[in-house]
Design a protein around this motif. Structure first.
Motif, PDB file in Angstrom:
ATOM      1  N   MET A   1      40.272  40.115  57.550  1.00  0.00           N
ATOM      2  CA  MET A   1      41.447  39.907  56.733  1.00  0.00           C
ATOM      3  C   MET A   1      41.034  39.872  55.263  1.00  0.00           C
ATOM      4  O   MET A   1      40.124  39.166  54.871  1.00  0.00           O
ATOM      5  CB  MET A   1      42.112  38.591  57.156  1.00  0.00           C
ATOM      6  N   ALA A   2      41.707  40.634  54.479  1.00  0.00           N
ATOM      7  CA  ALA A   2      41.384  40.706  53.056  1.00  0.00           C
ATOM      8  C   ALA A   2      41.952  39.488  52.321  1.00  0.00           C
ATOM      9  O   ALA A   2      43.035  39.015  52.636  1.00  0.00           O
ATOM     10  CB  ALA A   2      41.956  41.971  52.454  1.00  0.00           C
ATOM     11  N   THR A   3      41.199  38.995  51.368  1.00  0.00           N
ATOM     12  CA  THR A   3      41.683  37.863  50.586  1.00  0.00           C
ATOM     13  C   THR A   3      42.380  38.371  49.334  1.00  0.00           C
ATOM     14  O   THR A   3      42.089  39.463  48.844  1.00  0.00           O
ATOM     15  CB  THR A   3      40.521  36.932  50.176  1.00  0.00           C
ATOM     16  N   ARG A   4      43.298  37.582  48.841  1.00  0.00           N
ATOM     17  CA  ARG A   4      44.010  37.941  47.617  1.00  0.00           C
ATOM     18  C   ARG A   4      43.090  37.855  46.423  1.00  0.00           C
ATOM     19  O   ARG A   4      42.252  36.968  46.339  1.00  0.00           O
ATOM     20  CB  ARG A   4      45.140  36.951  47.377  1.00  0.00           C
ATOM     21  N   LYS A   5      43.295  38.754  45.509  1.00  0.00           N
ATOM     22  CA  LYS A   5      42.516  38.706  44.275  1.00  0.00           C
ATOM     23  C   LYS A   5      43.071  37.599  43.404  1.00  0.00           C
ATOM     24  O   LYS A   5      44.275  37.460  43.246  1.00  0.00           O
ATOM     25  CB  LYS A   5      42.605  40.042  43.551  1.00  0.00           C
ATOM     26  N   GLN A   6      42.192  36.778  42.860  1.00  0.00           N
ATOM     27  CA  GLN A   6      42.607  35.681  42.000  1.00  0.00           C
ATOM     28  C   GLN A   6      42.159  35.963  40.574  1.00  0.00           C
ATOM     29  O   GLN A   6      41.041  36.429  40.352  1.00  0.00           O
ATOM     30  CB  GLN A   6      42.014  34.364  42.489  1.00  0.00           C
ATOM     31  N   TYR A   7      43.061  35.702  39.638  1.00  0.00           N
ATOM     32  CA  TYR A   7      42.785  35.953  38.234  1.00  0.00           C
ATOM     33  C   TYR A   7      42.635  34.628  37.500  1.00  0.00           C
ATOM     34  O   TYR A   7      43.338  33.669  37.788  1.00  0.00           O
ATOM     35  CB  TYR A   7      43.921  36.768  37.613  1.00  0.00           C
ATOM     36  N   THR A   8      41.729  34.603  36.537  1.00  0.00           N
ATOM     37  CA  THR A   8      41.513  33.377  35.765  1.00  0.00           C
ATOM     38  C   THR A   8      42.676  33.154  34.800  1.00  0.00           C
ATOM     39  O   THR A   8      43.424  34.081  34.469  1.00  0.00           O
ATOM     40  CB  THR A   8      40.207  33.468  34.954  1.00  0.00           C
TER      41      THR A   8
END
Length: 91
Positions: A1-8
């Motif tokens: 399962m791919a994880t969501r990309k998180q932005y700073t």
């Protein structure tokens, strides 16, 4: 399962700055940053309605929050166990 990309927070502020301060359209800025234009629009909206908590990290849901209240057995469909113990809802 791919994880969501998180932005700073800094990345989000820089991205919003392109739209708000530098006059780029949301689609132009999103394309140049390789992000979704709708997401950038949400960031702009969140910063503009800032109540001092823009781009804050949300606390993780603790399993304790789900165990604070007892489960109401009467809201569940009757099972053989509930019927035998007299806990099932009478109709």
């Amino acid at each position: 399962m791919a994880t969501r990309k998180q932005y700073t927070k800094e990345f989000k502020l820089d991205a919003v700055s392109l739209v708000v301060d530098q006059g780029y359209s949301r689609s132009e800025a999103a394309r140049s940053l390789d992000i979704n234009a709708q997401m950038l629009g949400r960031w702009v909206k969140e910063l503009q309605s800032d109540d001092g908590q823009a781009f804050r990290k949300r606390p993780r849901i603790d399993t304790y929050q789900f165990t604070q209240y007892p489960v109401n057995t009467f809201s569940c469909p009757p099972t053989q166990e509930n019927v035998m113990s007299g806990k099932a809802e009478s109709e």
